[in-house]
Design an enzyme around this catalytic site. Structure first.
Site, mmCIF file in Angstrom:
data_model
loop_
_atom_site.group_PDB
_atom_site.id
_atom_site.type_symbol
_atom_site.label_atom_id
_atom_site.label_comp_id
_atom_site.label_asym_id
_atom_site.label_seq_id
_atom_site.Cartn_x
_atom_site.Cartn_y
_atom_site.Cartn_z
ATOM 1 N N CYS A 17 1.794 -10.496 -0.894
ATOM 2 C CA CYS A 17 0.699 -10.139 0.018
ATOM 3 C C CYS A 17 0.712 -8.625 0.142
ATOM 4 C CB CYS A 17 0.865 -10.844 1.366
ATOM 5 S SG CYS A 17 2.427 -10.484 2.209
ATOM 6 N N ARG A 66 -9.559 -7.404 -0.003
ATOM 7 C CA ARG A 66 -8.468 -6.509 -0.403
ATOM 8 C C ARG A 66 -8.029 -6.819 -1.831
ATOM 9 N NH1 ARG A 66 -3.702 -6.176 3.774
ATOM 10 N NH2 ARG A 66 -3.146 -4.428 2.417
#
Length: 289
Positions: A234, A176
């Site tokens: 995150c 990601r």
């Protein structure tokens, strides 16, 4: 209070009748059945905490997928779990404390210092041969008074300039970070200047945190050191709290970006970069719709 508590230490407290508020934060991305898992089996006396509704406000593109709830709402939730002023709180989950760390950070940020993560969580408790309960206990409402701002945090403006004089860590999975996949947020990649530091690297195979010395080595290799301000993000501010806890175990302080990439990537004014390097290999400024 230490960041971690072992299952042996918790068992001793419970056997001795020492007042302990035990909170089960059973939540994982893609698994909406945390309460059902809790009802099937949890550590005796543990109270279920719903991350999506009690540790976050409604999703808001301008604040992220799991924005922090208002202080008054959080205080009411903490009282409903039975927390009183002066209590010791122990939080756990069944995924290496990736979710429970959110509660740990929020209580610490609210000026409640006596909170620890159960190292290894439910799996470690069961591996030790200790009993579990089903169902839900009756909870006597607490009276804890919480505040705000006890832990360092940054916003999007801070994240935009943080890497000029500090270190910004991205706690998401490497794929990601690199922009190879993005199953949730509107754009793939990472905040310019951020260094990849997947949260799973904080854990051993059994779901316990790595020893402090190993965590120090890990973070030092990523550029963490005394005198360099460190911040973490995150996807939505949940697992980044786990990284803050791991850094604390290693002897470092770090700020949390609560909105994280879900907030950042929803603002078309913010650049997103892809690839394995912190800087721009391929910069994109696109609509977040």
């Amino acid at each position: 209070m230490d960041t971690l508590m072992t299952v042996a230490e918790l068992k001793d407290r419970l056997d001795a009748g020492t007042r302990t508020v035990l909170l089960d934060v059973r939540w994982a991305l893609g698994d909406p059945h945390g309460r059902e898992h809790y009802l099937e089996a949890h550590i005796p006396g543990a109270v279920f905490v719903d991350l999506a509704t009690e540790l976050a406000g409604p999703a808001d593109p301008s604040r992220g997928r799991h924005p922090l709830p208002p202080l008054e709402q959080f205080q009411q939730s903490a009282r409903s779990w039975g927390i009183r002023n002066g209590d010791v709180v122990v939080a756990y989950d069944n995924t290496g404390n990736l979710a429970a760390a959110r509660l740990w950070w929020m209580l610490r940020n609210a000026g409640f210092p006596s909170v620890a993560l159960l190292d290894g969580g439910l799996a470690a408790w069961r591996d030790a041969g200790f009993d579990v309960d089903s169902g839900e206990p009756v909870v006597e409402r607490g009276d804890v008074v919480l505040s705000d701002g006890a832990m360092p945090e940054i916003d999007a403006a801070g994240a935009a300039t943080w890497s000029r004089n500090g270190l910004l860590l991205d706690a998401r999975a490497g794929e990601r970070y690199r922009g190879e996949i993005e199953p949730i947020d509107p754009r793939a990649g990472h905040i310019p200047g951020a260094v990849s530091a997947a949260t799973t690297g904080n854990l051993a195979a059994d779901g316990r945190f790595l020893p402090a010395a190993e965590l120090r080595e890990r973070f030092a290799a990523l550029g963490v050191r005394a005198g360099v301000p460190t911040a973490v993000y995150c996807g939505s501010g949940v697992t980044a709290a786990h990284e803050v806890a791991a850094l604390e175990i290693a002897g470092f302080s770090a700020a949390l970006y609560p909105g994280s990439f879900s907030e950042w990537s929803n603002d078309p004014a913010n650049d997103v970069v892809t690839g394995a390097a912190p800087g721009a290999r391929q910069s994109r400024r696109t609509s977040a719709g």
